[in-house]
Design an enzyme around this catalytic site. Structure first.
Site, PDB file in Angstrom:
ATOM      1  CD  GLU A  23      42.022  36.568  41.799  1.00  0.00           C
ATOM      2  OE1 GLU A  23      41.480  37.469  41.573  1.00  0.00           O
ATOM      3  OE2 GLU A  23      42.216  36.242  43.272  1.00  0.00           O
ATOM      4  CG  ASP A  24      37.297  35.185  40.426  1.00  0.00           C
ATOM      5  OD1 ASP A  24      38.338  34.850  41.202  1.00  0.00           O
ATOM      6  OD2 ASP A  24      36.987  36.420  40.157  1.00  0.00           O
TER       7      ASP A  24
END
Ligand code: MN
Length: 719
Positions: free
Chosen positions: A76-77
């Site tokens: 996600e990051d």
């Protein structure tokens, strides 16, 4: 900041044979991927996955879970992809990490309150591996612990509310009560600050006294256990702020009433020791057991495998002392729920609790389907918590529950029948898809409608919901019925006409209702549609209708005759057929016999007896065997049609003069027409109702007296 070596030490303790290499590699990968990122607390971002991994290590989870925890935010990051994770750490870890990523993609900010249960189910359904949920819960704990660093108060409240509505109940559902309590406690502080602080103040005020009291009771308990030679651990428990608050609200109690109850947990090695401990407590000279408060969940475990003895006694000051007695194993299960079973099952196939664990999870997820082989369950850690359902979003963020493999058409019908009927396309997560597309949990579905579009029978081949199926079928049936109805009506009209009956009159009179009933139909529409379907012939309808026609006519006669003095042709009265009762009688159209005239009957095929005047040319041509004697009954009060032809010198107003003669005899004119011949002769044709041949003769003789009338003739054969 926790260090990776601390985590590895913990794992080594409970799982010495575990593969620490994968954890080392996951740690290094995560550190690199998150390099330069910071948490709001100012710490390096890596502290977060480390804390999450540490929580899972405390829960004694397997190495794949810990590695996945270290990597849980990298897809996600950071630039990392699922493929990267799979290549480096294998499909197991990749599956868990991508599961966590999918959950993070859900936004719950809107409409949480009324769809919380759906959201919880959705999360459990999306996490086809329970370890995804465990990581998500650990992630939430660390985020809640560090919520104070979040700059925006309204965001803090929103996150805390989401925690209360979604994550704490999930933890409870999975039996992981320490997570539930910790999440609730922090969330309580952010969502209901005033209530939290009021209870906190009350707790602190009462604390010293309470602590002394707890010390005393604990010492007394220890003494008693030592007397009995029972080695044990005793935990004095404080109630959580949030639990106190909930109990005050739900049971309408004062703080003191809730807080006065003190609770202990006695933890022993074996089950016999537990029962011995209970006996010891109940035999204590100053403590009186409250018998209705004794519960033996060791003998009768709860469905979620919770085991413990609960007893409540009255302390020396009359206060209530709640005591839970259980083994260390039971204690761990009670605290950690599903996670307790997860840890050292790794590598080992079965133990005696496997079957029970399995039963528990089955109940937990309300899954009716039962697996026969518990090993299969443990081998495939991936479980389907809600195997038959998917959860999808409307564009407004509302959740709809659908059966697995449901399509956009199912979704459309779930929104509204009209939306379903007019559905011509769909977008899933912004992309156009076919109507046969299978929806997945977490999809956002948008339906494209076209006005006046109608359902397609093909949809029945792929829709999954009962609603869609029923509505599409209903539409097709209605359409088919419409077609059959108009066809059926046409067929009936034709057949009736052939038999000199009027189908529309049957409908108009309402008598058709009885016909429909005799066939067992609820409505006239059903009856007619069945003719159209070919399930009933128009002739069958006609045969059932004939008696109804007669009844109807009889009814009309009695009313009409009084009011208008007019009647339709009536075949069945005024005639006696020798030797035959109740036979259908009709008057011939060729000679229109009138009462008083000599008549004869002719037996027709299937149409009863026709009445002719004696000497009618048609009768003379017919077979003698079929002729039958008939006579006027004498009691006739009917009228019969008679036709005449009037020859005149054409003159204006003559028609009115002749008509007035006829009506002077109260005779109704059924038909009148005139024609002018080239010779200047005027011809008038009248058909009117008379009661007898006498009356007809009188009328004819009076017409002859009208000026310009040359001749009057009775018409016998209709020209
Ligand atoms: Mn995270």
């Amino acid at each position: 900041m926790i260090r990776i070596t601390d985590i590895l030490d913990k794992i080594y303790d409970y799982n010495p044979g575990g593969d620490s290499d994968i954890i080392d590699r996951a740690y290094i990968y995560s550190a690199k991927a998150h390099e330069g990122q910071m948490r709001l607390s100012g710490e390096p971002y890596l502290s977060h996955p480390l804390e999450v991994a540490n929580i899972l290590a405390d829960m004694r989870l397997d190495v794949e879970s810990i590695a996945a925890a270290l990597l849980h935010d990298v897809i996600e990051d950071t630039a990392a992809t699922r493929e990267d994770i799979e290549n480096m750490f294998g499909p197991g870890v990749a599956h868990i990490v991508s599961g966590v990523t999918k959950l993070s993609g859900l936004s719950f900010s809107t409409k949480i309150a009324y769809q919380a249960e759906s959201l919880r189910k959705m999360i459990l359904a999306m996490a086809d591996d329970i370890r995804v949920v465990l990581i998500k819960l650990a992630d939430r704990i660390h985020n809640m612990r560090t919520l104070k660093y979040h700059g925006k108060p309204e965001k803090q409240v929103a996150i805390a509310q989401e925690t209360l509505d979604i994550y704490a109940p999930i933890a409870a559902r999975l039996g992981i009560f320490w997570i539930k309590y910790e999440l609730e406690e922090i969330a309580f502080y952010y969502t209901l600050r005033e209530d939290y602080e009021r209870i906190d103040a009350l707790v602190n005020k009462a604390k010293d006294e309470k602590e002394n009291h707890i010390k005393e009771v604990r010492a007394a308990l220890h003494e008693k256990m030592e007397e009995m030679d029972l080695k044990c651990e005793i935990k004095g428990r404080y109630k959580q702020h949030y639990s106190i608050y909930q109990k005050m609200i739900s049971q309408d109690l004062d703080f003191e009433e809730v807080y006065d109850i003190i609770a202990f947990r006695i933890i022993l090695d074996t089950i016999p020791q537990c029962y011995a401990a209970m006996g010891a407590i109940h035999s204590h000279s100053t403590w009186k057991p409250i018998y209705y408060k004794i519960k033996d969940y060791i003998g009768n475990p709860k469905p979620n495998m919770y085991r413990s003895i609960h007893t409540t006694v009255m302390g020396p000051k009359g206060e209530r002392v709640e005591i839970q007695i259980r083994t260390h194993d039971m204690d761990r299960i009670a605290e950690s729920g599903i996670a307790a079973h997860w840890s050292y099952k790794e590598g080992t196939k079965t133990d005696e609790t496997t079957g029970e664990l399995f039963a528990w999870i089955s109940k937990l997820v309300e899954n009716q389907e039962s697996y026969n082989d518990p090993d299969e369950f443990l081998e495939n850690v991936r479980i389907d918590l809600y195997p038959d359902e998917i959860y999808v979003f409307t564009p407004q963020g509302e959740i709809k529950t659908l059966p697995k493999k449901a399509t956009p058409v199912d979704f459309a019908y779930m929104i509204h029948t009209e939306v379903g009927a007019q559905c011509t396309g769909a977008k899933v997560n912004g992309k156009i898809v076919q109507l046969t597309h299978k929806l997945n949990t977490g999809d956002t579905v948008e339906i494209i409608t076209t006005k006046n579009h109608t359902p397609s029978p093909d949809w029945l081949n792929f829709v999954k919901t009962v609603k869609a199926r029923t509505k599409i079928r209903a539409w097709i049936n209605a359409k088919e019925r419409e077609r059959s109805y108009s066809l059926g009506r046409e067929m009936c009209e034709k057949t009736f006409k052939k038999k000199n009956q009027n189908f529309n009159a049957l409908i108009k009179s309402g008598q058709i209702k009885k016909v429909a009933e005799t066939f067992g139909f609820k409505s006239i529409g059903d009856l007619i549609a069945h003719v159209g379907f070919g399930k009933l012939t128009p002739l069958q309808v006609l045969n059932k209708a004939l008696p109804e026609f007669e009844k109807q006519e009889a009814k009309e006669d009695s009313i009409l005759q009084k009011v208008v003095g007019r009647r339709k042709k009536k075949e069945s009265t005024g005639i006696i057929v020798k030797g035959l009762d109740d036979i259908l009688v009709r008057f011939s159209k060729c000679c229109n016999p009138l009462p008083g005239e000599r008549i004869t009957g002719y037996i027709t095929q299937g149409q009863g007896v026709t009445i002719h005047r004696k000497g009618c040319l048609n009768v003379m041509k017919m077979s003698k065997e079929r002729q039958i004697e008939v006579e006027w009954s004498g009691s006739f009060s009917e009228s019969y049609p008679a036709s005449i032809k009037v020859e005149t010198d054409d003159r204006f107003g003559l028609l009115a003069d002749i008509a007035s003669v006829i009506s002077k005899y109260k005779s109704n004119i059924l038909n009148a027409k005139s024609e002018t011949r080239d010779s200047g002769l005027g011809l008038f044709y009248f058909t009117f109702l008379v009661e007898s041949s006498d009356q007809l003769l009188k009328i004819m003789s009076d017409i002859r007296k009208v000026k310009k009338v040359i001749d009057v003739k009775r018409i016998i054969q209709i020209e």
